[in-house]
Design a protein around this motif. Structure first.
Motif, mmCIF file in Angstrom:
data_model
loop_
_atom_site.group_PDB
_atom_site.id
_atom_site.type_symbol
_atom_site.label_atom_id
_atom_site.label_comp_id
_atom_site.label_asym_id
_atom_site.label_seq_id
_atom_site.Cartn_x
_atom_site.Cartn_y
_atom_site.Cartn_z
ATOM 1 N N GLY A 56 44.346 50.346 51.046
ATOM 2 C CA GLY A 56 45.152 49.492 50.181
ATOM 3 C C GLY A 56 44.579 48.086 50.078
ATOM 4 N N TRP A 57 45.380 47.161 49.521
ATOM 5 C CA TRP A 57 44.988 45.753 49.403
ATOM 6 C C TRP A 57 45.485 45.029 50.644
ATOM 7 C CZ3 TRP A 57 42.660 42.974 45.208
ATOM 8 C CH2 TRP A 57 42.208 43.812 44.179
ATOM 9 N N LYS A 58 44.543 44.575 51.469
ATOM 10 C CA LYS A 58 44.878 43.945 52.753
ATOM 11 C C LYS A 58 44.034 42.677 52.927
ATOM 12 C CE LYS A 58 47.530 47.429 53.799
ATOM 13 N NZ LYS A 58 47.104 48.463 54.756
ATOM 14 N N TYR A 59 44.500 41.825 53.836
ATOM 15 C CA TYR A 59 43.704 40.656 54.184
ATOM 16 C C TYR A 59 42.463 41.097 54.958
ATOM 17 C CZ TYR A 59 47.570 37.621 52.819
ATOM 18 O OH TYR A 59 48.545 36.979 52.112
ATOM 19 N N THR B 38 44.813 32.880 44.075
ATOM 20 C CA THR B 38 43.899 31.735 44.119
ATOM 21 C C THR B 38 43.869 31.087 45.495
ATOM 22 O OG1 THR B 38 45.693 30.332 43.287
ATOM 23 C CG2 THR B 38 44.163 31.257 41.650
ATOM 24 N N GLU B 39 44.614 31.625 46.435
ATOM 25 C CA GLU B 39 44.588 31.082 47.788
ATOM 26 C C GLU B 39 43.209 31.301 48.412
ATOM 27 O OE1 GLU B 39 47.110 29.405 49.105
ATOM 28 O OE2 GLU B 39 48.251 29.736 47.244
ATOM 29 N N ALA B 40 42.853 30.443 49.365
ATOM 30 C CA ALA B 40 41.543 30.562 50.013
ATOM 31 C C ALA B 40 41.396 31.926 50.687
ATOM 32 C CB ALA B 40 41.364 29.433 51.027
ATOM 33 N N ARG B 41 42.482 32.408 51.271
ATOM 34 C CA ARG B 41 42.470 33.727 51.909
ATOM 35 C C ARG B 41 43.378 34.644 51.106
ATOM 36 N NH1 ARG B 41 45.096 36.292 56.586
ATOM 37 N NH2 ARG B 41 43.627 37.786 57.524
ATOM 38 N N SER B 42 42.793 35.664 50.574
ATOM 39 C CA SER B 42 43.526 36.559 49.676
ATOM 40 C C SER B 42 43.302 37.999 50.089
ATOM 41 C CB SER B 42 43.060 36.360 48.226
ATOM 42 O OG SER B 42 43.625 37.313 47.361
ATOM 43 N N LYS B 43 44.258 38.851 49.758
ATOM 44 C CA LYS B 43 44.068 40.275 49.974
ATOM 45 C C LYS B 43 42.948 40.805 49.084
ATOM 46 C CE LYS B 43 48.814 41.331 51.367
ATOM 47 N NZ LYS B 43 50.054 42.092 51.028
ATOM 48 N N LEU B 44 42.252 41.844 49.604
ATOM 49 C CA LEU B 44 41.161 42.492 48.889
ATOM 50 C C LEU B 44 41.366 44.001 48.969
ATOM 51 C CD1 LEU B 44 38.170 40.477 50.436
ATOM 52 C CD2 LEU B 44 39.329 39.999 48.271
ATOM 53 N N SER B 45 40.713 44.726 48.089
ATOM 54 C CA SER B 45 40.817 46.178 48.108
ATOM 55 C C SER B 45 39.952 46.752 49.229
ATOM 56 C CB SER B 45 40.373 46.772 46.768
ATOM 57 O OG SER B 45 40.293 48.184 46.859
ATOM 58 N N MET B 46 40.590 47.422 50.163
ATOM 59 C CA MET B 46 39.860 48.019 51.269
ATOM 60 C C MET B 46 39.122 49.293 50.860
ATOM 61 S SD MET B 46 40.215 46.034 53.920
ATOM 62 C CE MET B 46 40.137 44.645 52.779
ATOM 63 N N ASP B 47 39.416 49.827 49.668
ATOM 64 C CA ASP B 47 38.741 51.043 49.207
ATOM 65 C C ASP B 47 37.476 50.730 48.428
ATOM 66 O OD1 ASP B 47 38.848 54.008 48.912
ATOM 67 O OD2 ASP B 47 38.973 53.521 46.782
ATOM 68 N N ALA B 48 37.316 49.488 47.951
ATOM 69 C CA ALA B 48 36.154 49.087 47.165
ATOM 70 C C ALA B 48 35.130 48.393 48.080
ATOM 71 C CB ALA B 48 36.597 48.186 46.021
ATOM 72 N N ASP C 217 32.011 33.022 47.538
ATOM 73 C CA ASP C 217 32.825 31.846 47.838
ATOM 74 C C ASP C 217 32.302 30.603 47.137
ATOM 75 O OD1 ASP C 217 34.807 32.943 49.511
ATOM 76 O OD2 ASP C 217 33.363 33.052 51.161
ATOM 77 N N ASP C 218 31.101 30.663 46.605
ATOM 78 C CA ASP C 218 30.483 29.500 45.955
ATOM 79 C C ASP C 218 30.126 29.874 44.515
ATOM 80 O OD1 ASP C 218 29.074 27.323 45.114
ATOM 81 O OD2 ASP C 218 27.420 27.545 46.547
ATOM 82 N N PRO C 219 30.937 29.466 43.534
ATOM 83 C CA PRO C 219 30.648 29.808 42.141
ATOM 84 C C PRO C 219 29.281 29.333 41.667
ATOM 85 C CG PRO C 219 32.875 28.928 42.364
ATOM 86 C CD PRO C 219 32.182 28.697 43.682
ATOM 87 N N SER D 298 46.111 36.403 34.206
ATOM 88 C CA SER D 298 45.843 34.965 34.407
ATOM 89 C C SER D 298 45.459 34.671 35.850
ATOM 90 C CB SER D 298 47.065 34.128 34.009
ATOM 91 O OG SER D 298 47.336 34.258 32.643
ATOM 92 N N THR D 299 46.162 35.304 36.789
ATOM 93 C CA THR D 299 45.871 35.055 38.204
ATOM 94 C C THR D 299 44.490 35.578 38.574
ATOM 95 O OG1 THR D 299 48.217 35.199 38.760
ATOM 96 C CG2 THR D 299 46.649 35.485 40.562
ATOM 97 N N MET D 300 44.165 36.779 38.136
ATOM 98 C CA MET D 300 42.868 37.362 38.487
ATOM 99 C C MET D 300 41.720 36.559 37.882
ATOM 100 S SD MET D 300 43.183 40.096 40.458
ATOM 101 C CE MET D 300 41.869 41.266 40.153
ATOM 102 N N MET D 301 41.860 36.112 36.654
ATOM 103 C CA MET D 301 40.790 35.337 36.036
ATOM 104 C C MET D 301 40.619 33.988 36.740
ATOM 105 S SD MET D 301 39.427 37.206 33.622
ATOM 106 C CE MET D 301 38.550 36.063 32.545
ATOM 107 N N ALA D 302 41.710 33.390 37.169
ATOM 108 C CA ALA D 302 41.619 32.102 37.862
ATOM 109 C C ALA D 302 41.082 32.272 39.281
ATOM 110 C CB ALA D 302 42.997 31.449 37.905
ATOM 111 N N ALA D 303 41.447 33.371 39.935
ATOM 112 C CA ALA D 303 41.052 33.577 41.329
ATOM 113 C C ALA D 303 39.600 33.987 41.465
ATOM 114 C CB ALA D 303 41.950 34.627 41.968
#
Length: 532
Positions: A335-338, A386-396, A439-441, A469-474
């Motif tokens: 799932g999506w976890k930290y 957009t938080e510095a620490r965000s959940k990510l997909s553990m399957d990807a 982490d560095d655009p 909107s959130t995904m594009m900003a994050a």
């Protein structure tokens, strides 16, 4: 029929990391002597109900496929499960009217392979269109069109490919495939979820069927017969048949060809390993039977070497991956976890050690202009906030960051300038810059990823999902996001690669129109997604 390849083209070597099967045989087979003394079954009904297909084109060879199924919705398809195979005649022509037949012959559709034909046809001319068809009994198959790859030293001005994934039968129509059949393409990449393992309620779903499906489909897939029948169901669809008949396909699987989000020997529901390996063996066998793949890919129990490499002249090298069979289990229960120490463990792998070495060795030996990785799950990082620490997909690949770092280090060490990753799985369109440091655009862009939406999975979808909107900003490296059904046309040339994102207004109404929602390019030697 053995195909003699040109110098430098060899069959893949046996996988030293392939697991041996400790599962019961899928079925017992009579002896060859017994089979040779038996009479093939008589065909009183059309056996070509599932169409024809071609795949894995080489400069001098292509695989031609069909499956005999006089009664496609019956277990066994109306043919005996054991005994003599069915003789099938084939023709290869320089024209679609078959006035100029260049090759023909007879092969057997073996009962043990569910009466499928995998004809590795050789002696062909490079970069050339051919037409083919089969005959069995008094019946003739639909005509298929295929194309060989360019010769190794050629540099085509352009090559166009379709990108497809995720076609859940009961969540929508295959209208996208009908439109793809009409595209001017050299080949198609299908990168996973050709079937789904779920029960199909014949009285429900997005398809408005004129006659109900047999009740047999209303259970989850476990046995070899289960998986075989699910492929038969999908391949009765005329739009899927049209897409296969129009173009050769390069295929790879993801998870639903076996079970959602499985990882190596570990099932989503943590079944005993020996039980899941038996299920995986059945699923792998049915997959090979129903895909235009060579004998080198024929599975051995629950092991099947699907990662393989193709050269498209000097224009492109395709390294097709398998990110399911050898991966470590998903971290933190999936799932999506930290992210944390478990997901970031450098020992974790998405590809397995042998496949990773194979991929990096291929980078180092490549002389292609474009290095292309058709594979299953999102490669670029995706934060959901957009938080510095965000959940990510553990399957990807986000759940296997050490694997991703090793691959990108291999890209840099090999000096590759033009990396393109082609992906499916997420039921949306994405376009990403692949950054050295997400982490560095401003960090170096090492390549681009074009992730194609689903054919039908996810029902209709929408242009801007709720999290757009959130995904594009994050994710500043995310350059495009669209949630509708469709496919991608990816065109490679000497100066740039171009991705045209095709979309349908809906996926649950047959006959929907198709349009190009957006187009992007990445310039040769200057990777990065830019509007076309």
């Amino acid at each position: 029929m053995r195909c003699v390849r040109r110098a430098g083209r060899t069959r893949p070597a046996p996988d030293p990391f392939a697991r041996t099967a400790s599962v019961p045989p899928l079925h017992s087979s009579p002896s060859r002597a017994h089979i040779e003394g038996m009479t093939p079954p008589t065909l009183t009904e059309n056996p070509f109900t599932l169409g024809v297909a071609s795949g894995d084109p080489l400069p001098d060879s292509v695989v031609l496929w069909t499956r005999l199924a006089p009664r496609p919705h019956e277990v066994g398809n109306g043919l005996p499960a054991q005994g003599a195979g069915v003789p099938v005649q084939w023709e290869l022509s320089a024209d679609e009217t078959f006035r100029r037949v260049e090759q023909n012959g007879t092969v057997t559709a073996p009962a043990e392979d569910n009466h499928t034909v995998h004809l590795d046809l050789c002696g062909l001319d490079p970069d050339r269109v051919y037409w083919y068809r089969f005959h069995a009994g008094d019946w003739t198959s639909p005509v298929g069109r295929t194309r060989t790859a360019p010769e190794p030293t050629a540099l085509p001005a352009e090559a166009r490919f379709g990108l497809l994934s995720c076609q859940q039968y009961d969540e929508g129509y295959y209208t996208a495939l009908r439109h793809l059949a009409g595209e001017d393409l050299d080949a198609v990449f299908f990168v996973g979820d050709y079937i789904y393992e779920n029960a199909i309620d014949a009285r429900a779903g997005a398809r408005r069927l004129t006659s109900p499906l047999p009740a047999y489909y209303d259970h989850w897939l476990v046995s070899l017969d289960d998986y075989r029948q699910r492929y038969a169901l999908g391949r009765t669809d005329p739009d899927l048949q049209a897409a296969h008949a129009a173009h050769p396909w390069y295929v790879t699987w993801d998870d639903h060809e076996v079970e959602n989000n499985y990882a190596g020997d570990i099932s989503q529901d943590n079944l005993p390993v020996e039980v899941f390996r038996a299920r995986r063996a059945a699923a792998y066998r049915a997959y090979w039977e129903n895909m235009p793949l060579r004998r080198a890919q024929r599975p051995d129990g629950p092991a099947m070497r699907l990662h393989r490499r193709f050269q498209y002249g000097r224009l492109a090298q395709f390294d097709i991956l398998d990110t399911r069979q050898y991966r470590s289990d998903q971290a933190y229960g999936d799932g999506w976890k930290y992210p944390g120490p478990e997901s970031e463990d450098p020992a974790r792998t998405l590809t397995g050690a042998e496949q990773e070495r194979w991929l990096l060795d291929g980078f180092r030996s490549s002389s292609a202009l474009w290095n292309v990785i058709p594979q299953q799950v999102c490669f670029a990082r995706r934060k959901e906030t957009t938080e510095a620490r965000s959940k990510l997909s553990m399957d990807a690949w986000d759940g296997y960051p050490a694997s991703r770092r090793r691959v990108l280090a291999g890209v840099e060490q090999a000096g590759l300038q033009n990396l393109v990753v082609l992906t499916g799985d997420d039921h949306v369109h994405y376009a990403f810059d692949i950054k050295k440091d997400f982490d560095d655009p401003k960090s170096r862009t090492l390549g681009v990823e074009f992730l194609g939406t689903s054919v039908s999975s996810g029902f209709d979808g929408e242009e801007r999902p709720d999290d757009w909107s959130t995904m594009m900003a994050a994710n500043p490296h995310m350059k495009y996001y669209d949630g509708r059904r469709g496919y991608v046309v990816v065109s490679f040339g000497e100066e740039r690669v171009r991705a045209d994102f095709r979309v349908l207004p809906d996926g649950t109404a047959p006959g929907a129109s198709v349009s190009t929602a957006a187009s992007f390019v990445s310039e040769a030697g200057d990777p990065g997604v830019k509007p076309a």
